[in-house]
Design an enzyme around this catalytic site. Structure first.
Site, PDB file in Angstrom:
ATOM      1  N   ASN A 208      10.387  24.342  12.441  1.00  0.00           N
ATOM      2  CA  ASN A 208      10.913  24.211  11.092  1.00  0.00           C
ATOM      3  C   ASN A 208      11.051  22.747  10.717  1.00  0.00           C
ATOM      4  O   ASN A 208      11.307  21.897  11.556  1.00  0.00           O
ATOM      5  CB  ASN A 208      12.260  24.942  10.955  1.00  0.00           C
ATOM      6  CG  ASN A 208      13.445  24.048  11.254  1.00  0.00           C
ATOM      7  OD1 ASN A 208      13.907  23.284  10.394  1.00  0.00           O
ATOM      8  ND2 ASN A 208      13.947  24.129  12.483  1.00  0.00           N
TER       9      ASN A 208
ATOM     10  N   PHE B 123      17.787  20.391   5.962  1.00  0.00           N
ATOM     11  CA  PHE B 123      19.157  20.633   5.472  1.00  0.00           C
ATOM     12  C   PHE B 123      19.154  21.161   4.032  1.00  0.00           C
ATOM     13  O   PHE B 123      19.950  20.733   3.197  1.00  0.00           O
ATOM     14  CB  PHE B 123      20.007  19.363   5.533  1.00  0.00           C
ATOM     15  CG  PHE B 123      20.429  18.925   6.913  1.00  0.00           C
ATOM     16  CD1 PHE B 123      20.214  19.714   8.026  1.00  0.00           C
ATOM     17  CD2 PHE B 123      21.056  17.699   7.087  1.00  0.00           C
ATOM     18  CE1 PHE B 123      20.603  19.298   9.297  1.00  0.00           C
ATOM     19  CE2 PHE B 123      21.467  17.276   8.345  1.00  0.00           C
ATOM     20  CZ  PHE B 123      21.231  18.070   9.460  1.00  0.00           C
TER      21      PHE B 123
ATOM     22  N   SER C 144      19.287  16.952  13.996  1.00  0.00           N
ATOM     23  CA  SER C 144      18.121  17.533  13.328  1.00  0.00           C
ATOM     24  C   SER C 144      17.020  16.478  13.229  1.00  0.00           C
ATOM     25  O   SER C 144      17.281  15.342  12.834  1.00  0.00           O
ATOM     26  CB  SER C 144      18.485  18.012  11.924  1.00  0.00           C
ATOM     27  OG  SER C 144      17.319  18.352  11.206  1.00  0.00           O
TER      28      SER C 144
ATOM     29  N   ASN D 131      14.670  16.623  11.076  1.00  0.00           N
ATOM     30  CA  ASN D 131      14.052  16.802   9.764  1.00  0.00           C
ATOM     31  C   ASN D 131      14.726  16.031   8.639  1.00  0.00           C
ATOM     32  O   ASN D 131      14.372  16.201   7.480  1.00  0.00           O
ATOM     33  CB  ASN D 131      14.019  18.295   9.420  1.00  0.00           C
ATOM     34  CG  ASN D 131      13.246  19.089  10.454  1.00  0.00           C
ATOM     35  OD1 ASN D 131      12.184  18.680  10.891  1.00  0.00           O
ATOM     36  ND2 ASN D 131      13.810  20.204  10.879  1.00  0.00           N
ATOM     37  N   THR D 132      15.711  15.208   8.960  1.00  0.00           N
ATOM     38  CA  THR D 132      16.307  14.272   8.011  1.00  0.00           C
ATOM     39  C   THR D 132      16.017  12.867   8.523  1.00  0.00           C
ATOM     40  O   THR D 132      16.363  12.536   9.665  1.00  0.00           O
ATOM     41  CB  THR D 132      17.825  14.494   7.882  1.00  0.00           C
ATOM     42  OG1 THR D 132      18.058  15.805   7.346  1.00  0.00           O
ATOM     43  CG2 THR D 132      18.455  13.457   6.973  1.00  0.00           C
TER      44      THR D 132
ATOM     45  N   LYS E 198      26.688  18.267  17.958  1.00  0.00           N
ATOM     46  CA  LYS E 198      25.419  18.907  18.329  1.00  0.00           C
ATOM     47  C   LYS E 198      24.368  17.850  18.575  1.00  0.00           C
ATOM     48  O   LYS E 198      24.108  16.998  17.713  1.00  0.00           O
ATOM     49  CB  LYS E 198      24.951  19.862  17.231  1.00  0.00           C
ATOM     50  CG  LYS E 198      23.743  20.703  17.663  1.00  0.00           C
ATOM     51  CD  LYS E 198      23.526  21.879  16.738  1.00  0.00           C
ATOM     52  CE  LYS E 198      22.441  22.805  17.290  1.00  0.00           C
ATOM     53  NZ  LYS E 198      22.251  24.004  16.432  1.00  0.00           N
TER      54      LYS E 198
ATOM     55  N   ASN F  15      19.767  21.079  19.966  1.00  0.00           N
ATOM     56  CA  ASN F  15      19.005  21.360  18.751  1.00  0.00           C
ATOM     57  C   ASN F  15      17.525  21.543  19.118  1.00  0.00           C
ATOM     58  O   ASN F  15      17.184  21.733  20.280  1.00  0.00           O
ATOM     59  CB  ASN F  15      19.195  20.210  17.747  1.00  0.00           C
ATOM     60  CG  ASN F  15      19.139  20.668  16.303  1.00  0.00           C
ATOM     61  OD1 ASN F  15      18.297  21.492  15.936  1.00  0.00           O
ATOM     62  ND2 ASN F  15      20.016  20.127  15.478  1.00  0.00           N
TER      63      ASN F  15
END
Length: 337
Positions: free
Chosen positions: A108, A112, A175, A177-178, A217, A246
């Site tokens: 993915n 967010f 994450s 993805n940021t 996390k 994660n």
């Protein structure tokens, strides 16, 4: 019935299937066709909370807290919603969610995507699970448009907003993805962030007359030096738990498969060993001063037990639900019972 539903869902785009499956679940729930799963288990004490069982839902499946009651009826001992940011944001362009069935994996790059903290809290207020004392974690992050040097402001804002409504709060700095988010895992940046968050947590405890535990996390893509530094800072700032881990950026096990080299974080079975290795390393460094919640690649009861054997006290599921369905919850609870 889940294998039948899965074959239908897997025939369509992954994100569309995600939304469709929840629509179907809500309809079944409303009609009484989705009875609450009752699983016998010993309660488990951690972070000052009493968990009905040791198997929870990881953040990411219900970003806005829209499906808490449906998910609770699957037998989870606790549910974590989010990641939520102070302001609403769309996330990354679609498509951004990809299955890799050959490896029971998911990639993915959602970014967010969420409706913002105010919408999430309105959904929490309507939840029967929460009203009846269910354990709810709220996972917080920073907005994509916030410069990384101002990330602490977003985390403090989100922490302040969700504090009165959560059983525990998770700080998500892992994450992929940021942009630049994982830079916050570097020692100096992490020290400053955790110090600010701990100070605010104690202020909020005084204000509300209630101490809400806070967890961190982290990613599976950490070297030995980074894991040592994180363990030291978790102890120094007296964090209540750490969630490991994660998604991973390592696509070596999937890059030869369809969708297997898409940009984003890889979860599911391919991350299991990396996640367990981080848990094992943390367990050796934390000396039980900071509890560990294990997540990453749990596809059966044996995988859940592996996380516990490595040093986790609780486990969380996400990608395994996509491949196994709700029966995975029961299997993991029974394995750990």
């Amino acid at each position: 019935m889940y294998p039948l539903f899965r074959s239908i869902l897997f025939s369509m785009d992954a994100e569309r299937a995600h939304h469709l499956s929840f629509k179907a679940a809500h309809a079944a729930h409303k009609l009484g066709l989705m009875p609450k799963v009752q699983i016998q288990s010993q309660p488990y004490q951690l972070m000052g909370l009493t968990f009905p069982n040791r198997v929870g839902l990881a953040a990411g499946l219900d970003k806005n807290g829209e499906h808490i009651d449906v998910l609770a009826d699957m037998g989870f001992g606790f549910i974590e919603i989010g990641t939520v940011t102070p302001r609403p944001q769309d996330g990354n362009p679609k498509p951004r969610l990809f299955r890799i069935p050959e490896k029971q994996g998911i990639i993915n790059r959602m970014g967010f995507n969420n409706h913002g903290v105010n919408t999430l809290l309105a959904n929490v207020a309507r939840s029967h699970f929460v009203q009846n004392g269910g354990i709810l974690g709220i996972n917080i992050g920073k907005n994509a448009i916030t410069p990384i040097e101002n990330a602490t402001d977003d985390y403090l804002s989100a922490l302040t907003s969700v504090y009165p409504h959560a059983s525990y709060i998770t700080v998500n700095i892992s994450s992929p993805n940021t942009k630049n988010l994982r830079d916050l895992q570097q020692e100096d940046a992490l020290d400053q962030l955790l110090r600010a968050l701990k100070t605010r947590q104690l202020e909020l405890a005084d204000t509300h007359g209630r101490y809400i535990p806070m967890t961190l996390k982290i990613a599976p893509d950490l070297d030995e030096t980074q894991i040592h530094a994180i363990a030291d800072l978790l102890k120094l700032h007296r964090f209540d738990a750490v969630i490991a881990t994660n998604t991973t950026l390592d696509k070596s096990s999937t890059e030869h498969l369809p969708n297997g080299n898409e940009t984003g974080g890889l979860s599911g079975a391919p991350v299991r060993e990396k996640s367990t290795a981080v848990i094992r390393a943390l367990h050796g460094l934390l000396n039980n001063e900071v509890p560990i919640i294990g997540v990453g690649g749990i596809l059966n009861g044996q995988d859940a037990q592996e996380k516990i054997n490595a040093g986790a006290q609780l486990v969380q599921l996400y990608s395994g639900l996509v491949y196994r369905g709700p029966e995975l919850v029961r299997e993991c609870v029974q394995a750990l019972r």
